[in-house]
Design a protein around this motif. Structure first.
Motif, PDB file in Angstrom:
ATOM      1  N   PHE A   1      71.179   7.251  78.374  1.00 29.89           N
ATOM      2  CA  PHE A   1      69.806   7.043  77.906  1.00 29.89           C
ATOM      3  C   PHE A   1      68.800   7.301  79.027  1.00 29.89           C
ATOM      4  N   TRP A   2      69.003   6.699  80.205  1.00 25.27           N
ATOM      5  CA  TRP A   2      68.025   6.808  81.276  1.00 25.27           C
ATOM      6  C   TRP A   2      68.062   8.164  81.975  1.00 25.27           C
ATOM      7  N   LYS A   3      69.242   8.770  82.101  1.00 19.90           N
ATOM      8  CA  LYS A   3      69.343  10.023  82.851  1.00 19.90           C
ATOM      9  C   LYS A   3      69.078  11.259  82.000  1.00 19.90           C
ATOM     10  N   HIS A   4      69.379  11.186  80.701  1.00 22.58           N
ATOM     11  CA  HIS A   4      69.301  12.395  79.885  1.00 22.58           C
ATOM     12  C   HIS A   4      68.332  12.286  78.709  1.00 22.58           C
ATOM     13  N   ILE A   5      68.305  11.130  78.059  1.00 27.28           N
ATOM     14  CA  ILE A   5      67.509  11.024  76.830  1.00 27.28           C
ATOM     15  C   ILE A   5      66.042  10.749  77.117  1.00 27.28           C
ATOM     16  N   ILE A   6      65.758   9.711  77.915  1.00 25.75           N
ATOM     17  CA  ILE A   6      64.370   9.288  78.118  1.00 25.75           C
ATOM     18  C   ILE A   6      63.542  10.385  78.772  1.00 25.75           C
ATOM     19  N   ARG A   7      64.140  11.150  79.693  1.00 23.95           N
ATOM     20  CA  ARG A   7      63.393  12.223  80.358  1.00 23.95           C
ATOM     21  C   ARG A   7      63.035  13.335  79.379  1.00 23.95           C
ATOM     22  N   ASN A   8      63.949  13.645  78.489  1.00 27.30           N
ATOM     23  CA  ASN A   8      63.668  14.689  77.499  1.00 27.30           C
ATOM     24  C   ASN A   8      62.659  14.223  76.447  1.00 27.30           C
ATOM     25  N   ILE A   9      62.639  12.918  76.172  1.00 29.23           N
ATOM     26  CA  ILE A   9      61.666  12.385  75.221  1.00 29.23           C
ATOM     27  C   ILE A   9      60.262  12.389  75.817  1.00 29.23           C
ATOM     28  N   CYS A  10      60.172  12.147  77.133  1.00 30.76           N
ATOM     29  CA  CYS A  10      58.869  11.991  77.778  1.00 30.76           C
ATOM     30  C   CYS A  10      57.997  13.237  77.678  1.00 30.76           C
ATOM     31  N   ILE A  11      58.593  14.422  77.698  1.00 30.12           N
ATOM     32  CA  ILE A  11      57.793  15.653  77.701  1.00 30.12           C
ATOM     33  C   ILE A  11      56.988  15.799  76.403  1.00 30.12           C
ATOM     34  N   PRO A  12      57.612  15.779  75.212  1.00 30.96           N
ATOM     35  CA  PRO A  12      56.790  15.849  73.989  1.00 30.96           C
ATOM     36  C   PRO A  12      55.936  14.603  73.775  1.00 30.96           C
ATOM     37  N   LEU A  13      56.413  13.444  74.286  1.00 34.83           N
ATOM     38  CA  LEU A  13      55.654  12.204  74.107  1.00 34.83           C
ATOM     39  C   LEU A  13      54.353  12.251  74.901  1.00 34.83           C
ATOM     40  N   ILE A  14      54.415  12.713  76.148  1.00 36.88           N
ATOM     41  CA  ILE A  14      53.205  12.844  76.961  1.00 36.88           C
ATOM     42  C   ILE A  14      52.240  13.840  76.336  1.00 36.88           C
ATOM     43  N   SER A  15      52.791  14.920  75.772  1.00 34.25           N
ATOM     44  CA  SER A  15      51.943  15.923  75.110  1.00 34.25           C
ATOM     45  C   SER A  15      51.185  15.330  73.935  1.00 34.25           C
ATOM     46  N   TYR A  16      51.765  14.333  73.308  1.00 34.27           N
ATOM     47  CA  TYR A  16      51.149  13.681  72.146  1.00 34.27           C
ATOM     48  C   TYR A  16      50.216  12.539  72.555  1.00 34.27           C
ATOM     49  N   ILE A  17      50.547  11.855  73.667  1.00 29.30           N
ATOM     50  CA  ILE A  17      49.810  10.660  74.075  1.00 29.30           C
ATOM     51  C   ILE A  17      48.368  10.975  74.458  1.00 29.30           C
ATOM     52  N   VAL A  18      48.163  11.993  75.296  1.00 25.03           N
ATOM     53  CA  VAL A  18      46.822  12.260  75.831  1.00 25.03           C
ATOM     54  C   VAL A  18      45.825  12.609  74.731  1.00 25.03           C
ATOM     55  N   PRO A  19      46.110  13.610  73.867  1.00 22.41           N
ATOM     56  CA  PRO A  19      45.138  13.897  72.804  1.00 22.41           C
ATOM     57  C   PRO A  19      44.974  12.767  71.808  1.00 22.41           C
ATOM     58  N   SER A  20      46.054  11.996  71.563  1.00 23.27           N
ATOM     59  CA  SER A  20      45.938  10.891  70.601  1.00 23.27           C
ATOM     60  C   SER A  20      45.032   9.789  71.142  1.00 23.27           C
ATOM     61  N   PHE A  21      45.030   9.580  72.461  1.00 22.23           N
ATOM     62  CA  PHE A  21      44.137   8.576  73.035  1.00 22.23           C
ATOM     63  C   PHE A  21      42.684   8.988  72.871  1.00 22.23           C
TER      64      PHE A  21
ATOM     65  N   ILE B   1      44.200  18.512  82.022  1.00 23.75           N
ATOM     66  CA  ILE B   1      44.587  18.735  83.421  1.00 23.75           C
ATOM     67  C   ILE B   1      45.615  17.692  83.861  1.00 23.75           C
ATOM     68  N   ILE B   2      45.344  16.416  83.525  1.00 25.06           N
ATOM     69  CA  ILE B   2      46.285  15.348  83.858  1.00 25.06           C
ATOM     70  C   ILE B   2      47.635  15.592  83.179  1.00 25.06           C
ATOM     71  N   LEU B   3      47.580  16.072  81.939  1.00 22.80           N
ATOM     72  CA  LEU B   3      48.803  16.364  81.192  1.00 22.80           C
ATOM     73  C   LEU B   3      49.630  17.445  81.881  1.00 22.80           C
ATOM     74  N   ASP B   4      48.977  18.529  82.320  1.00 22.71           N
ATOM     75  CA  ASP B   4      49.686  19.626  82.988  1.00 22.71           C
ATOM     76  C   ASP B   4      50.304  19.164  84.309  1.00 22.71           C
ATOM     77  N   ILE B   5      49.565  18.321  85.048  1.00 22.11           N
ATOM     78  CA  ILE B   5      50.090  17.824  86.320  1.00 22.11           C
ATOM     79  C   ILE B   5      51.282  16.892  86.100  1.00 22.11           C
ATOM     80  N   SER B   6      51.198  16.068  85.024  1.00 25.51           N
ATOM     81  CA  SER B   6      52.255  15.092  84.768  1.00 25.51           C
ATOM     82  C   SER B   6      53.588  15.773  84.436  1.00 25.51           C
TER      83      SER B   6
END
Length: 259
Positions: A179-199, A250-255
């Protein structure tokens, strides 16, 4: 009209406005000043009340939505997955102007135990003000966490059936390590892409919620400016939203680099 430059061509007026804007002159408030002396005060002071309901809703939505998505993904096809999917479908399908009246009906039937309308802190104190913000926070959270839940759930299903997860299981890694080494990292990329515009959408898209619960936020101030011809307020809000969107991107691209 002429004193304010309304007789000039639109492109000329726009050029003058841009020139004045970057000099710190945002134009006058023509009618709906509501006691504010300038446009930044008119916009940013109500924005503070919008932040009071947006930031808690945003944080709770991300955390609960991610947890529900992970649980549904790990239990795909089971009863808990069905229950979470049913919850998601209901609250994605119900718009805020349907959820808000239902919550108001529940609050109004509580014999005053639940505060349904916004209370100013200088009227009855901060305790009641915070309590009066609970219902709009709950309403926004219910609508937004469903989106996070379905996004994370779908990503979980895709990742759990991928080859690198099967290889990790074959190597003998525990579920927690996978979960921590393989799943959560792969989830974070689309999740971050969704978080910034949704905020950003949550921040300035809560006009209906603010109207229902009487919150004097920025969305309400902007909507009052439109029918009153307050073009300077509208232009200032557009510049703010555009700048916020650019900064968020910009923050999204850097993250992505750190993720």
């Amino acid at each position: 009209m002429e004193s304010n430059g309304f007789n000039k061509p639109v492109i000329v007026r726009y050029g003058i406005y841009l020139s004045n804007f970057f000099k710190g002159d945002f134009g006058p408030i023509y009618s709906t000043n509501n006691g504010f002396s300038n446009i930044p005060d008119f916009f940013f002071k109500p924005l503070l009340w919008t932040l009071w309901i947006t930031i808690p809703s945003f944080i709770i939505s991300v955390i609960l939505g991610t947890i529900l998505g992970v649980i549904a993904g790990y239990n795909r096809g089971k009863w808990i997955d069905v229950v979470i999917n049913l919850f998601v479908v209901i609250f994605i399908g119900l718009p805020s102007f349907v959820i808000a009246p239902i919550i108001l009906l529940i609050a109004n039937s509580s014999n005053g135990l639940i505060i349904s309308q916004f209370v100013y802190p200088d009227v009855q104190g901060w305790d009641l003000t915070i309590k009066s913000l609970i219902l709009p926070i709950v309403t926004i959270t219910l609508g937004s966490l469903a989106g996070y839940a379905i996004l994370v759930r779908n990503q979980m299903v895709t990742i759990l059936t991928s080859n690198h997860i099967l290889i990790a299981k074959a190597k003998g890694l525990t579920q927690w390590e996978i979960f921590w080494k393989h799943i959560i990292r792969n989830i974070c990329i689309p999740l971050i892409s969704y978080i910034v515009p949704s905020f950003i959408v949550l921040l300035l898209g809560n006009i209906i919620i603010e109207q229902f619960f009487g919150v004097p936020g920025a969305s309400t101030a902007i909507m009052q400016a439109f029918p009153n011809g307050e073009i300077n307020i509208v232009m200032f809000s557009i510049f703010f939203i555009a700048s916020l969107s650019m900064a968020g991107q910009i923050i999204l691209d850097i993250s992505y680099i750190f993720i």
